[in-house]
Design a protein around this motif. Structure first.
Motif, PDB file in Angstrom:
ATOM      1  N   LEU A  83     -12.347  -6.201  -3.754  1.00  0.00           N
ATOM      2  CA  LEU A  83     -11.168  -5.931  -4.586  1.00  0.00           C
ATOM      3  C   LEU A  83      -9.909  -6.097  -3.757  1.00  0.00           C
ATOM      4  N   ALA A  84      -8.915  -6.759  -4.342  1.00  0.00           N
ATOM      5  CA  ALA A  84      -7.558  -6.775  -3.798  1.00  0.00           C
ATOM      6  C   ALA A  84      -6.659  -6.055  -4.794  1.00  0.00           C
ATOM      7  N   HIS A  85      -6.061  -4.964  -4.356  1.00  0.00           N
ATOM      8  CA  HIS A  85      -5.143  -4.204  -5.207  1.00  0.00           C
ATOM      9  C   HIS A  85      -3.717  -4.461  -4.739  1.00  0.00           C
ATOM     10  N   ALA A  86      -2.809  -4.694  -5.686  1.00  0.00           N
ATOM     11  CA  ALA A  86      -1.412  -4.965  -5.339  1.00  0.00           C
ATOM     12  C   ALA A  86      -0.483  -4.271  -6.327  1.00  0.00           C
ATOM     13  N   SER A  87       0.224  -3.272  -5.845  1.00  0.00           N
ATOM     14  CA  SER A  87       1.252  -2.602  -6.634  1.00  0.00           C
ATOM     15  C   SER A  87       2.598  -3.162  -6.163  1.00  0.00           C
ATOM     16  N   PHE A  88       2.890  -4.386  -6.599  1.00  0.00           N
ATOM     17  CA  PHE A  88       4.028  -5.110  -6.035  1.00  0.00           C
ATOM     18  C   PHE A  88       5.353  -4.580  -6.574  1.00  0.00           C
ATOM     19  N   ALA A 102       0.807  -1.223   0.000  1.00  0.00           N
ATOM     20  CA  ALA A 102       0.000   0.000   0.000  1.00  0.00           C
ATOM     21  C   ALA A 102       0.833   1.263   0.000  1.00  0.00           C
ATOM     22  N   GLY A 103       2.071   1.200   0.487  1.00  0.00           N
ATOM     23  CA  GLY A 103       2.910   2.376   0.484  1.00  0.00           C
ATOM     24  C   GLY A 103       2.276   3.524   1.243  1.00  0.00           C
ATOM     25  N   ILE A 104       2.200   4.671   0.582  1.00  0.00           N
ATOM     26  CA  ILE A 104       1.710   5.891   1.232  1.00  0.00           C
ATOM     27  C   ILE A 104       0.234   6.145   0.934  1.00  0.00           C
ATOM     28  N   LEU A 154      -8.468  -2.296   4.378  1.00  0.00           N
ATOM     29  CA  LEU A 154      -7.218  -2.883   4.857  1.00  0.00           C
ATOM     30  C   LEU A 154      -6.092  -2.388   3.971  1.00  0.00           C
ATOM     31  N   ALA A 155      -4.991  -1.976   4.604  1.00  0.00           N
ATOM     32  CA  ALA A 155      -3.775  -1.605   3.878  1.00  0.00           C
ATOM     33  C   ALA A 155      -2.623  -2.401   4.466  1.00  0.00           C
ATOM     34  N   ASN A 156      -1.740  -2.886   3.602  1.00  0.00           N
ATOM     35  CA  ASN A 156      -0.634  -3.723   4.058  1.00  0.00           C
ATOM     36  C   ASN A 156       0.655  -3.307   3.368  1.00  0.00           C
ATOM     37  N   ASP A 157       1.697  -3.130   4.163  1.00  0.00           N
ATOM     38  CA  ASP A 157       3.040  -2.875   3.650  1.00  0.00           C
ATOM     39  C   ASP A 157       4.007  -3.296   4.747  1.00  0.00           C
ATOM     40  N   LEU A 158       5.300  -3.317   4.421  1.00  0.00           N
ATOM     41  CA  LEU A 158       6.275  -3.687   5.457  1.00  0.00           C
ATOM     42  C   LEU A 158       7.267  -2.571   5.750  1.00  0.00           C
ATOM     43  N   ASP A 159       7.047  -1.367   5.196  1.00  0.00           N
ATOM     44  CA  ASP A 159       7.964  -0.244   5.359  1.00  0.00           C
ATOM     45  C   ASP A 159       7.403   0.733   6.394  1.00  0.00           C
ATOM     46  N   PRO A 160       8.017   0.843   7.571  1.00  0.00           N
ATOM     47  CA  PRO A 160       7.485   1.742   8.602  1.00  0.00           C
ATOM     48  C   PRO A 160       7.438   3.201   8.167  1.00  0.00           C
TER      49      PRO A 160
END
Length: 387
Positions: A89-94, A29-31, A47-53
């Protein structure tokens, strides 16, 4: 001194209330720029998911404290699919790193770009709770990565999960003054076949260029659901000057005379000729510059077509984009600031609450807001309504 022109800034209208059933989960999700784009088309991101604090900090600095932002590696999230609510919808900007020159085109199974398979595992683990729609975004290098095998593997993996697929290329320059072509893949469960286009009937268009049509036709074993698309807004109609701040020339944002002259000295004869033409003009004109290594030497490449180059993450010395302003015998240079980058991504008014470099990483990794809105309006919304 040239006359400064008034530079109108485009506005983003307030997002409409979300329509019933239009709920989305945003991965990588990024920003949150995809969230803004979806909201403009009547969706709600739950729901938003990312691993970058640092990206989470930016996200919450703009949207406010969030209980739905999961800071977790998608591979680990795939082990806990119950954490993902039921959505449409599942959106993924991988990550695109390994599908581009920056990652030596290692491909979909390597490095950061292999995170797609973590997203795939999560969808697989959701079983009958899989969302009816999936939207993927990445660089157009995915089209020919490993001779097209990576794209085929991605499409085939969606087919195995029960999704018929569609694909289009959309450049941010149809909406904002930034050249940013991206490949979008849409997955649709139980797609309506009566309105689908056949691969052999496709003709080149702004959203399905010849290279994409070639890839679609080459994938004859793929279950396609190809939507009819309208023409996007005219390419390049929004000019660079419309997103620039009117920064006084005595501002410390502008480089010193010596530094600006050094930038000119780094240009090839062709780019220097374009710069000299700008300097000789009677009014301010604007271009952007990236530094690139050519034949072992750092060169400054000037773009003067009214568009910024594609925003990138500021890794190394070449990732930051430089504004070149010239006219009436003068020239001035500075880095694009965070607010200008936000406008280039179609997110004017995005609240930047962190250091500049963190903001530029966030914008460089993001998806253009109005591009997402356009796809939602013309592909996702009709597909959901047809179910």
């Amino acid at each position: 001194m040239p006359t400064l022109t008034q530079r109108p800034l485009f506005d983003v209208s307030p997002a409409p209330p979300p329509a019933p059933g239009r709920t989305a989960a945003e991965f990588f999700a990024g920003i949150g720029l995809a969230r803004i784009g979806l909201e403009q088309a009547g969706w709600e991101v739950v729901l938003a998911n990312d691993l970058d604090p640092s990206k989470q900090r930016l996200y919450e600095g703009h949207f406010g404290p969030s209980t739905h932002y999961l800071l977790e590696d998608v591979h680990r999230l795939a082990e806990r699919p119950e954490c993902v609510p039921d959505v449409s919808l599942a959106h993924a900007s991988f990550p695109c790193t390994d599908l581009s020159l920056a990652g030596a085109r290692r491909g979909l199974d390597s490095g950061q770009s292999s995170a797609f398979w973590g997203f795939h595992q999560l969808l697989e683990a959701m079983h009958d709770r899989r969302p009816p729609l999936v939207l993927l975004e990445n660089v157009t290098g995915l089209l020919n990565s490993h001779g097209g095998r990576d794209l085929h593997a991605l499409l085939r993996s969606l087919n195995r999960l029960g999704y018929a697929v569609d694909a289009l290329v959309l450049d941010a320059a149809h909406f904002v003054p930034q050249s940013r072509p991206r490949l979008f893949v849409i997955g649709k469960r139980r797609a309506p076949r009566d309105r689908d286009l056949r691969p052999d009937t496709l003709a080149p268009s702004p959203t399905r260029p010849a290279k994409l049509i070639e890839a679609i036709r080459a994938a004859g074993d793929i279950d396609w659901s190809i939507a009819q698309l309208p023409e996007p807004p005219p390419y390049g109609a929004v000019r660079l000057e419309s997103v620039l701040d009117d920064v006084p020339l005595d501002s410390p944002q502008w480089w010193s005379r010596d530094r600006a002259e050094y930038l000119l000295s780094q240009m090839s004869a062709r780019h220097r000729c374009a710069a000299d033409a700008m300097i000789g003009g009677k009014r301010w004109s604007y271009g952007t510059v990236f530094r690139r290594v050519r034949h072992g030497r750092s060169m400054a490449e000037l773009r003067t077509d009214g568009l910024a180059g594609c925003l990138r993450t500021p890794k190394g010395g070449s990732g930051r984009q430089i504004l070149f302003q010239a006219g009436d015998g003068e020239h001035h240079s500075r880095l694009l600031n965070a607010d200008e980058c936000a406008r280039l991504m179609g997110a004017p008014g995005y609240r930047v609450t962190c250091r500049l470099n963190e903001a530029l990483f966030g914008f460089g990794d993001a998806v253009c807001v109005p591009a997402v809105t356009w796809i939602a309006q013309h592909v996702l919304n009709p597909a959901l309504e047809a179910r």
